[in-house]
Scaffold this active site. Structure first.
Site, PDB file in Angstrom:
ATOM      1  N   ILE A 141     -20.474  53.540 130.940  1.00  0.00           N
ATOM      2  CA  ILE A 141     -21.082  52.201 130.965  1.00  0.00           C
ATOM      3  C   ILE A 141     -21.631  51.942 132.365  1.00  0.00           C
ATOM      4  CG2 ILE A 141     -20.740  49.720 130.603  1.00  0.00           C
ATOM      5  CD1 ILE A 141     -18.336  50.369 128.856  1.00  0.00           C
ATOM      6  N   SER A 161     -19.042  44.138 136.469  1.00  0.00           N
ATOM      7  CA  SER A 161     -19.028  42.686 136.265  1.00  0.00           C
ATOM      8  C   SER A 161     -19.651  42.326 134.931  1.00  0.00           C
ATOM      9  CB  SER A 161     -19.768  41.964 137.402  1.00  0.00           C
ATOM     10  OG  SER A 161     -21.157  42.158 137.296  1.00  0.00           O
ATOM     11  N   TYR A 203     -38.364  41.257 135.606  1.00  0.00           N
ATOM     12  CA  TYR A 203     -37.122  41.458 134.837  1.00  0.00           C
ATOM     13  C   TYR A 203     -37.429  41.528 133.335  1.00  0.00           C
ATOM     14  CZ  TYR A 203     -32.745  40.355 132.445  1.00  0.00           C
ATOM     15  OH  TYR A 203     -31.673  40.367 131.577  1.00  0.00           O
TER      16      TYR A 203
HETATM   17  P1  NDP Z   1     -24.155  41.127 135.979  1.00  0.00           P
HETATM   18  O1  NDP Z   1     -24.939  40.870 137.200  1.00  0.00           O
HETATM   19  O2  NDP Z   1     -22.827  40.490 135.820  1.00  0.00           O
HETATM   20  O3  NDP Z   1     -23.956  42.676 135.779  1.00  0.00           O
HETATM   21  C1  NDP Z   1     -24.913  43.589 136.176  1.00  0.00           C
HETATM   22  C2  NDP Z   1     -24.239  44.865 136.598  1.00  0.00           C
HETATM   23  O4  NDP Z   1     -25.257  45.782 136.996  1.00  0.00           O
HETATM   24  C3  NDP Z   1     -23.295  44.701 137.778  1.00  0.00           C
HETATM   25  O5  NDP Z   1     -22.139  45.433 137.508  1.00  0.00           O
HETATM   26  C4  NDP Z   1     -24.060  45.309 138.922  1.00  0.00           C
HETATM   27  O6  NDP Z   1     -23.256  45.908 139.911  1.00  0.00           O
HETATM   28  C5  NDP Z   1     -24.826  46.392 138.188  1.00  0.00           C
HETATM   29  N1  NDP Z   1     -25.936  46.901 138.976  1.00  0.00           N
HETATM   30  C6  NDP Z   1     -26.943  46.214 139.536  1.00  0.00           C
HETATM   31  N2  NDP Z   1     -27.740  47.030 140.230  1.00  0.00           N
HETATM   32  C7  NDP Z   1     -27.226  48.265 140.100  1.00  0.00           C
HETATM   33  C8  NDP Z   1     -27.594  49.517 140.606  1.00  0.00           C
HETATM   34  N3  NDP Z   1     -28.637  49.688 141.411  1.00  0.00           N
HETATM   35  N4  NDP Z   1     -26.850  50.587 140.281  1.00  0.00           N
HETATM   36  C9  NDP Z   1     -25.779  50.440 139.486  1.00  0.00           C
HETATM   37  N5  NDP Z   1     -25.365  49.275 138.992  1.00  0.00           N
HETATM   38  C10 NDP Z   1     -26.088  48.197 139.312  1.00  0.00           C
HETATM   39  O7  NDP Z   1     -25.124  40.727 134.752  1.00  0.00           O
HETATM   40  P2  NDP Z   1     -24.902  40.751 133.167  1.00  0.00           P
HETATM   41  O8  NDP Z   1     -23.563  41.211 132.830  1.00  0.00           O
HETATM   42  O9  NDP Z   1     -25.382  39.455 132.655  1.00  0.00           O
HETATM   43  O10 NDP Z   1     -25.990  41.828 132.748  1.00  0.00           O
HETATM   44  C11 NDP Z   1     -25.659  42.967 131.999  1.00  0.00           C
HETATM   45  C12 NDP Z   1     -26.791  43.288 131.044  1.00  0.00           C
HETATM   46  O11 NDP Z   1     -26.929  42.245 130.089  1.00  0.00           O
HETATM   47  C13 NDP Z   1     -28.157  43.440 131.693  1.00  0.00           C
HETATM   48  O12 NDP Z   1     -28.811  44.548 131.129  1.00  0.00           O
HETATM   49  C14 NDP Z   1     -28.876  42.167 131.314  1.00  0.00           C
HETATM   50  O13 NDP Z   1     -30.262  42.365 131.272  1.00  0.00           O
HETATM   51  C15 NDP Z   1     -28.303  41.934 129.941  1.00  0.00           C
HETATM   52  N6  NDP Z   1     -28.416  40.591 129.417  1.00  0.00           N
HETATM   53  C16 NDP Z   1     -27.771  39.546 130.029  1.00  0.00           C
HETATM   54  C17 NDP Z   1     -27.870  38.276 129.506  1.00  0.00           C
HETATM   55  C18 NDP Z   1     -27.198  37.121 130.134  1.00  0.00           C
HETATM   56  O14 NDP Z   1     -27.377  36.015 129.611  1.00  0.00           O
HETATM   57  N7  NDP Z   1     -26.430  37.282 131.202  1.00  0.00           N
HETATM   58  C19 NDP Z   1     -28.651  38.022 128.293  1.00  0.00           C
HETATM   59  C20 NDP Z   1     -29.283  39.191 127.743  1.00  0.00           C
HETATM   60  C21 NDP Z   1     -29.146  40.423 128.278  1.00  0.00           C
HETATM   61  P3  NDP Z   1     -22.543  45.070 141.104  1.00  0.00           P
HETATM   62  O15 NDP Z   1     -21.277  44.564 140.512  1.00  0.00           O
HETATM   63  O16 NDP Z   1     -22.337  46.108 142.138  1.00  0.00           O
HETATM   64  O17 NDP Z   1     -23.499  44.014 141.497  1.00  0.00           O
HETATM   65 MG1  PMR Z   2     -33.685  30.361 128.441  1.00  0.00          MG
HETATM   66  C1  PMR Z   2     -33.920  28.196 122.679  1.00  0.00           C
HETATM   67  C2  PMR Z   2     -33.117  29.029 123.044  1.00  0.00           C
HETATM   68  C3  PMR Z   2     -32.994  29.719 124.338  1.00  0.00           C
HETATM   69  C4  PMR Z   2     -32.220  30.811 124.518  1.00  0.00           C
HETATM   70  C5  PMR Z   2     -31.376  31.491 123.493  1.00  0.00           C
HETATM   71  C6  PMR Z   2     -32.360  31.204 125.880  1.00  0.00           C
HETATM   72  C7  PMR Z   2     -31.744  32.329 126.418  1.00  0.00           C
HETATM   73  N1  PMR Z   2     -33.194  30.330 126.533  1.00  0.00           N
HETATM   74  C8  PMR Z   2     -33.616  29.384 125.605  1.00  0.00           C
HETATM   75  C9  PMR Z   2     -34.486  28.341 125.837  1.00  0.00           C
HETATM   76  C10 PMR Z   2     -34.957  27.938 127.080  1.00  0.00           C
HETATM   77  N2  PMR Z   2     -34.702  28.589 128.255  1.00  0.00           N
HETATM   78  C11 PMR Z   2     -35.788  26.790 127.340  1.00  0.00           C
HETATM   79  C12 PMR Z   2     -36.280  25.824 126.304  1.00  0.00           C
HETATM   80  C13 PMR Z   2     -36.011  26.760 128.685  1.00  0.00           C
HETATM   81  C14 PMR Z   2     -36.824  25.763 129.465  1.00  0.00           C
HETATM   82  C15 PMR Z   2     -35.997  24.650 129.874  1.00  0.00           C
HETATM   83  C16 PMR Z   2     -35.328  27.882 129.257  1.00  0.00           C
HETATM   84  C17 PMR Z   2     -35.312  28.179 130.610  1.00  0.00           C
HETATM   85  C18 PMR Z   2     -34.735  29.337 131.138  1.00  0.00           C
HETATM   86  C19 PMR Z   2     -34.736  29.788 132.495  1.00  0.00           C
HETATM   87  C20 PMR Z   2     -35.310  29.101 133.661  1.00  0.00           C
HETATM   88  N3  PMR Z   2     -34.054  30.280 130.369  1.00  0.00           N
HETATM   89  C21 PMR Z   2     -33.700  31.262 131.201  1.00  0.00           C
HETATM   90  C22 PMR Z   2     -34.112  30.996 132.489  1.00  0.00           C
HETATM   91  C23 PMR Z   2     -33.719  32.078 133.320  1.00  0.00           C
HETATM   92  O1  PMR Z   2     -33.895  32.235 134.511  1.00  0.00           O
HETATM   93  C24 PMR Z   2     -33.054  33.111 132.429  1.00  0.00           C
HETATM   94  C25 PMR Z   2     -33.934  34.309 132.376  1.00  0.00           C
HETATM   95  O2  PMR Z   2     -35.034  34.285 131.892  1.00  0.00           O
HETATM   96  O3  PMR Z   2     -33.442  35.407 132.868  1.00  0.00           O
HETATM   97  C26 PMR Z   2     -34.331  36.501 132.767  1.00  0.00           C
HETATM   98  C27 PMR Z   2     -33.027  32.466 131.064  1.00  0.00           C
HETATM   99  C28 PMR Z   2     -32.483  32.846 129.863  1.00  0.00           C
HETATM  100  N4  PMR Z   2     -32.607  32.117 128.714  1.00  0.00           N
HETATM  101  C29 PMR Z   2     -31.910  32.741 127.716  1.00  0.00           C
HETATM  102  C30 PMR Z   2     -31.328  33.904 128.253  1.00  0.00           C
HETATM  103  C31 PMR Z   2     -30.483  34.874 127.476  1.00  0.00           C
HETATM  104  C32 PMR Z   2     -31.680  33.981 129.560  1.00  0.00           C
HETATM  105  C33 PMR Z   2     -31.211  35.008 130.549  1.00  0.00           C
HETATM  106  C34 PMR Z   2     -31.043  36.279 130.605  1.00  0.00           C
HETATM  107  C35 PMR Z   2     -31.767  37.411 129.971  1.00  0.00           C
HETATM  108  O4  PMR Z   2     -32.652  37.301 129.177  1.00  0.00           O
HETATM  109  O5  PMR Z   2     -31.355  38.477 130.251  1.00  0.00           O
END
Ligand code: NDP
Ligand code: PMR
Length: 402
Positions: A95, A100, A277
């Site tokens: 993994i 984190s 991203y």
């Molecule tokens: P975190 O920041 O908690 O976890 C990210 C992890 O990636 C950390 O363990 C970090 O290590 C590691 N990492 C970053 N850079 C490197 C590198 N250069 N080499 C090795 N490891 C690295 O974020 P999340 O748990 O939220 O993210 C995990 C996954 O989930 C990502 O793929 C993200 O896109 C995805 N995801 C997250 C969502 C969310 O809402 N949070 C929604 C949808 C998808 P370190 O601890 O050293 O910083």
């Molecule tokens: Mg989003 C309607 C549903 C929905 C969901 C499931 C997410 C997930 N978001 C939603 C809606 C909205 N977001 C709306 C309406 C807004 C405007 C207010 C909004 C804004 C927003 C921001 C500024 N959302 C965000 C951000 C981020 O910086 C996050 C991002 O894009 O990270 C790349 C994020 C996210 N919204 C999500 C999810 C899952 C993220 C974060 C992480 C990711 O895609 O990995």
């Protein structure tokens, strides 16, 4: 780059299986469009508005499904018992980013089954060790190995070290990611690729390609390569329509090496950290499908991606402004209802990595309000086979495989 509320609403209502059964009032989207300034949402100009929007809008909930790893196990290799039944050795799962958030929660969920040995592939050994201890993982269930995805040398080193360990290799979970929503200028990997695409996509691309042969050789019953995707890379969802939207364009920036000389963005445009991203997540989802097309039939390996839910509390948002970090979790909990805990998301990813019912390949998993996993639809761009092929071919040149 304003959000076009009128254009967005119909798609939000028609498609969104994973994010929102929604009743997000149109006025919010209108305001979002008017005041969202590229990636720095919830920033200074947006913050007052979002506070008032919190109290005046609602979305319905999607709930989680419970993950179960049900493969039986004994140590060492697959072998027949006295009763003649086959028992299984522990599976080995690598993994990335297990120190984190989602990666750690997944490692914990798999470790708790007692059926997996987890290779925590992390850039910071001490942080990973502390993280493993903090969730109660015991020594016999995990090994920490150094991997910095922002350095292709480090990826190669990791693979060499892993091969020398002569461990079997059964499942790879490409989970690590970085997100730089407030960066004004790009930063770069050791080889000079823009850091988010370089880490999230190119580092994982090389890692997965180099480990594929080892996975092919595994005698484990279900070999899997899982690449974590996201809703925000899918423009067939409301979340995917929050600007800046993912768009790989004609890939001219990727082909140019993402080194900032011509462009640091895949589509060749100006740098935007949030878009980079989201673009990287599109690459993750395209890569999974291209792996499936190229290798599933011959190898039997399951290739899959997923959106684990919005895990609004993780370190992914560490570079965001403090106000965003404060408001994002309640926004996702109470407004979009897309929030999931790290623990629940970890169970979901553990399920995709190990559950015998999720062996289908080429699939992007999500979870619905009935707590069930379902195969979700990717956006047009994230399921574009021709683009997937091109991303693959350019990526293999960039990482030195072609
Ligand atoms: P975190 O920041 O908690 O976890 C990210 C992890 O990636 C950390 O363990 C970090 O290590 C590691 N990492 C970053 N850079 C490197 C590198 N250069 N080499 C090795 N490891 C690295 O974020 P999340 O748990 O939220 O993210 C995990 C996954 O989930 C990502 O793929 C993200 O896109 C995805 N995801 C997250 C969502 C969310 O809402 N949070 C929604 C949808 C998808 P370190 O601890 O050293 O910083
Ligand atoms: Mg989003 C309607 C549903 C929905 C969901 C499931 C997410 C997930 N978001 C939603 C809606 C909205 N977001 C709306 C309406 C807004 C405007 C207010 C909004 C804004 C927003 C921001 C500024 N959302 C965000 C951000 C981020 O910086 C996050 C991002 O894009 O990270 C790349 C994020 C996210 N919204 C999500 C999810 C899952 C993220 C974060 C992480 C990711 O895609 O990995």
């Amino acid at each position: 780059m304003a959000l076009q509320a009128a254009a967005l609403l119909p798609s939000a209502f028609s498609i969104s299986k994973e994010g929102c059964n929604l009743l997000l009032f149109p006025h919010i989207l209108g305001k979002v469009g008017a005041s969202l300034k590229d990636s720095i949402l919830f920033g200074k100009s947006f913050s007052d508005q979002i506070k008032s929007d919190f109290s005046s809008s609602s979305l319905k909930i999607k709930k989680a499904v419970r993950a179960q790893a049900v493969i039986t196990t004994t140590p060492s290799v697959n072998r027949a018992t006295a009763e003649g039944k086959k028992t299984l050795r522990k599976g080995t799962v690598v993994i990335t980013g297990a120190s984190s958030g989602l990666g750690l929660a997944t490692a914990k969920a798999l470790a708790e089954t007692g059926k997996w040995h987890i290779i925590m592939a992390c850039r910071d050994f001490l942080r990973a060790e502390r993280a493993a201890k903090s969730v109660g993982m015991t020594k016999e269930n995990y090994t920490i190995m150094h991997l910095d995805l922002a350095s292709l040398d480090s990826v190669r080193q990791f693979v060499d070290t892993f091969k020398r360990s002569e461990r079997p290799f059964d499942v790879l979970v490409c989970n690590a990611a970085v997100y730089f929503p407030t960066a004004k200028e790009p930063t770069f990997t050791a080889e000079g690729f823009e850091l988010s695409v370089g880490t999230n996509h190119l580092g994982h691309f090389l890692l997965a390609r180099l480990l594929l042969d080892d996975m092919k050789q595994s005698d484990y019953p279900s070999k899997r390569l899982i690449i974590v995707g996201s809703i925000t890379g899918n423009t067939n969802t409301l979340a995917g329509n929050v600007p800046p939207k993912a768009n790989l364009g004609d890939l001219r920036g990727l082909a140019g090496g993402l080194n900032g000389l011509a462009s640091s963005m895949i589509d060749g445009g100006d740098f935007d950290g949030a878009k980079a991203y989201k673009d990287s997540k599109v690459c993750n989802m395209l890569t999974m499908q291209e792996f499936h097309r190229r290798y599933h039939e011959d190898t039997g390996i399951t290739f899959a991606s997923l959106y684990p839910g919005c895990i609004a509390t993780t370190g992914l948002f560490r570079e965001h402004i403090p106000l965003f970090r404060l408001l994002f979790p309640p926004f996702q909990k109470f407004i979009t209802k897309g929030f999931v805990s790290e623990e629940e998301a970890g169970k979901r990813l553990a399920q995709v990595a190990s559950d015998p019912s999720l062996t289908k390949s080429g699939v992007y998993w999500s979870w619905n309000k009935d707590s069930a996993s379902f195969e979700n639809q990717l956006s047009q761009e994230a399921s574009d086979a021709e683009k997937a092929r091109k991303v693959w071919e350019i990526s293999e040149k960039l990482v030195g495989l072609a």
